[in-house]
Design a protein around this motif. Sequence first.
Motif, PDB file in Angstrom:
ATOM      1  N   UNK A  38      29.030  37.130  42.816  1.00 44.03           N
ATOM      2  CA  UNK A  38      29.895  36.798  41.690  1.00 44.03           C
ATOM      3  C   UNK A  38      29.340  35.558  40.988  1.00 44.03           C
ATOM      4  N   UNK A  39      29.639  35.437  39.713  1.00 47.37           N
ATOM      5  CA  UNK A  39      29.324  34.193  39.017  1.00 47.37           C
ATOM      6  C   UNK A  39      30.322  33.131  39.476  1.00 47.37           C
ATOM      7  N   UNK A  40      30.016  31.856  39.275  1.00 47.78           N
ATOM      8  CA  UNK A  40      30.975  30.820  39.672  1.00 47.78           C
ATOM      9  C   UNK A  40      32.364  31.022  39.068  1.00 47.78           C
ATOM     10  N   UNK A  41      32.432  31.392  37.789  1.00 38.56           N
ATOM     11  CA  UNK A  41      33.728  31.595  37.138  1.00 38.56           C
ATOM     12  C   UNK A  41      34.484  32.766  37.766  1.00 38.56           C
ATOM     13  N   UNK A  42      33.795  33.880  37.990  1.00 34.71           N
ATOM     14  CA  UNK A  42      34.429  35.042  38.625  1.00 34.71           C
ATOM     15  C   UNK A  42      34.899  34.685  40.033  1.00 34.71           C
ATOM     16  N   UNK A  43      34.094  33.901  40.734  1.00 31.18           N
ATOM     17  CA  UNK A  43      34.401  33.567  42.132  1.00 31.18           C
ATOM     18  C   UNK A  43      35.668  32.723  42.252  1.00 31.18           C
ATOM     19  N   UNK A  44      35.832  31.733  41.355  1.00 31.52           N
ATOM     20  CA  UNK A  44      37.030  30.891  41.468  1.00 31.52           C
ATOM     21  C   UNK A  44      38.290  31.675  41.106  1.00 31.52           C
ATOM     22  N   UNK A  45      38.193  32.594  40.164  1.00 29.69           N
ATOM     23  CA  UNK A  45      39.350  33.439  39.840  1.00 29.69           C
ATOM     24  C   UNK A  45      39.704  34.329  41.022  1.00 29.69           C
ATOM     25  N   UNK A  46      38.696  34.904  41.644  1.00 32.20           N
ATOM     26  CA  UNK A  46      38.876  35.776  42.811  1.00 32.20           C
ATOM     27  C   UNK A  46      39.542  34.996  43.953  1.00 32.20           C
ATOM     28  N   UNK A  47      39.014  33.804  44.238  1.00 35.45           N
ATOM     29  CA  UNK A  47      39.548  32.991  45.332  1.00 35.45           C
ATOM     30  C   UNK A  47      40.977  32.541  45.044  1.00 35.45           C
ATOM     31  N   UNK A  48      41.236  32.129  43.806  1.00 36.51           N
ATOM     32  CA  UNK A  48      42.571  31.655  43.443  1.00 36.51           C
ATOM     33  C   UNK A  48      43.618  32.754  43.595  1.00 36.51           C
ATOM     34  N   UNK A  49      43.247  33.979  43.218  1.00 35.16           N
ATOM     35  CA  UNK A  49      44.182  35.110  43.328  1.00 35.16           C
ATOM     36  C   UNK A  49      44.579  35.336  44.782  1.00 35.16           C
ATOM     37  N   UNK A  50      43.613  35.247  45.690  1.00 34.29           N
ATOM     38  CA  UNK A  50      43.921  35.470  47.107  1.00 34.29           C
ATOM     39  C   UNK A  50      44.608  34.254  47.728  1.00 34.29           C
ATOM     40  N   UNK A 169      18.033  51.332  54.934  1.00 31.04           N
ATOM     41  CA  UNK A 169      17.124  50.864  53.898  1.00 31.04           C
ATOM     42  C   UNK A 169      17.629  49.528  53.362  1.00 31.04           C
ATOM     43  N   UNK A 170      16.769  48.512  53.287  1.00 26.03           N
ATOM     44  CA  UNK A 170      17.215  47.170  52.871  1.00 26.03           C
ATOM     45  C   UNK A 170      17.949  47.151  51.526  1.00 26.03           C
ATOM     46  N   UNK A 171      17.475  47.901  50.554  1.00 28.55           N
ATOM     47  CA  UNK A 171      18.109  47.884  49.225  1.00 28.55           C
ATOM     48  C   UNK A 171      19.511  48.480  49.266  1.00 28.55           C
ATOM     49  N   UNK A 172      19.680  49.559  50.042  1.00 31.85           N
ATOM     50  CA  UNK A 172      20.987  50.196  50.172  1.00 31.85           C
ATOM     51  C   UNK A 172      21.947  49.281  50.930  1.00 31.85           C
ATOM     52  N   UNK A 173      21.435  48.703  52.032  1.00 33.44           N
ATOM     53  CA  UNK A 173      22.268  47.808  52.847  1.00 33.44           C
ATOM     54  C   UNK A 173      22.736  46.600  52.031  1.00 33.44           C
ATOM     55  N   UNK A 174      21.844  46.052  51.208  1.00 29.96           N
ATOM     56  CA  UNK A 174      22.212  44.870  50.426  1.00 29.96           C
ATOM     57  C   UNK A 174      23.316  45.184  49.419  1.00 29.96           C
ATOM     58  N   UNK A 175      23.234  46.381  48.797  1.00 38.48           N
ATOM     59  CA  UNK A 175      24.294  46.781  47.857  1.00 38.48           C
ATOM     60  C   UNK A 175      25.636  46.875  48.554  1.00 38.48           C
ATOM     61  N   UNK A 176      25.637  47.456  49.755  1.00 40.03           N
ATOM     62  CA  UNK A 176      26.879  47.599  50.516  1.00 40.03           C
ATOM     63  C   UNK A 176      27.436  46.231  50.910  1.00 40.03           C
ATOM     64  N   UNK A 177      26.552  45.350  51.316  1.00 38.14           N
ATOM     65  CA  UNK A 177      27.031  44.045  51.770  1.00 38.14           C
ATOM     66  C   UNK A 177      27.526  43.193  50.614  1.00 38.14           C
ATOM     67  N   UNK A 178      27.027  43.436  49.430  1.00 36.50           N
ATOM     68  CA  UNK A 178      27.563  42.720  48.265  1.00 36.50           C
ATOM     69  C   UNK A 178      29.000  43.159  47.989  1.00 36.50           C
ATOM     70  N   UNK A 179      29.278  44.437  48.191  1.00 34.35           N
ATOM     71  CA  UNK A 179      30.652  44.933  48.038  1.00 34.35           C
ATOM     72  C   UNK A 179      31.541  44.375  49.152  1.00 34.35           C
ATOM     73  N   UNK A 180      31.022  44.423  50.398  1.00 32.02           N
ATOM     74  CA  UNK A 180      31.790  43.917  51.535  1.00 32.02           C
ATOM     75  C   UNK A 180      32.056  42.417  51.419  1.00 32.02           C
ATOM     76  N   UNK A 181      31.147  41.710  50.743  1.00 30.42           N
ATOM     77  CA  UNK A 181      31.345  40.269  50.620  1.00 30.42           C
ATOM     78  C   UNK A 181      32.536  39.945  49.720  1.00 30.42           C
ATOM     79  N   UNK A 182      32.839  40.826  48.795  1.00 32.33           N
ATOM     80  CA  UNK A 182      34.046  40.643  47.993  1.00 32.33           C
ATOM     81  C   UNK A 182      35.286  40.675  48.888  1.00 32.33           C
ATOM     82  N   UNK A 183      35.296  41.605  49.838  1.00 37.11           N
ATOM     83  CA  UNK A 183      36.426  41.737  50.761  1.00 37.11           C
ATOM     84  C   UNK A 183      36.504  40.526  51.690  1.00 37.11           C
TER      85      UNK A 183
END
Length: 336
Positions: A38-50, A169-183
Amino acid sequence: MVTTLLVVVVILAVVFDFINGFHDAANSIATVVSTKVLTPFQAVLWAAAFNFLAYFLIKDHKVANTIAKTVHEHFITMHVILAGLVAAITWNLITWWFGIPSSSSHTLIGGFAGAGMTNALYMGSAAITAVNIKSILTIAAYIFLAPFIGLLIAYIITIIILHICKNARPSVAERWFKVLQLISSGALSFAHGGNDAQKVMGIIYVAMFTSGIIQNGAPMPEWIPLLCYSAIALGTMSGGWKIVKTMGTKITKVTPLEGVSAETAGAITLFITERFGIPVSTTHTITGSIIGVGLTKRVSAVRWGVTINLVWAWIITIPISALLAAAVFTLMHFIG
């Protein structure tokens, strides 16, 4: 006079909660920003909501109760609470200015205890009689236990994930972990809000009891948690970029996989301690989790010079906050 002081105390408590939010924003978003999920701006909005979501789901307020009982009620006055808040706000702003991820929780606890102990001296009692020794020792122990628990859980989670994904595959795993990192960052932000907002709730509750507005043991008025969760969420939205840099890049280099591990470990640790009413530091917990992730690569992957400086900051936070509160209380005592 008591009513005026109560208003001042509530305002300062909300200010502290707001500062706590932007001071501790790094805890929730440092890894998700450093991995560019996430960008810094997106990240603070995400964190504040939770942060604010915790208001709807956490109703037991055990941590608030622990904070409220840190100082024995016989030694609590509105001036004690006021001095503790002024000291806590001061130290939080100093550490934020220098980019030091110290604990807002321990700053508040140190300030409250320091003012209470000083009041005990002026009342002719030993300073130590003002504080609940069991609570203080538990809090002090978790200065070291919380980061260690976070470290251990993060290490185990990372090893398990690496084993499960060893053929991916590293590229596939990284995409998944970026989604999981949101959670995982959402879970950590939720735990942060649920743990840290309660500390100010405890202070406001004590102030209302001390001023005679509510009786000891009475249910907490609903406006207190609503106000505290709102303040910490708004503070998080303001960000704390100096500390984000320290947490996200200076301890160890973090990948999306490692971000998931660190944030999940931090959230688990905070959920467990909140369940038992232990007011631990979100900062200490996530720092330990990031170190645990770094250790799965090699010991030298952790920048130990930075880490040792952080530990020293943790150790001195309670005593410095207590001394600041003692000075503020003494000044108020002589002014009248």
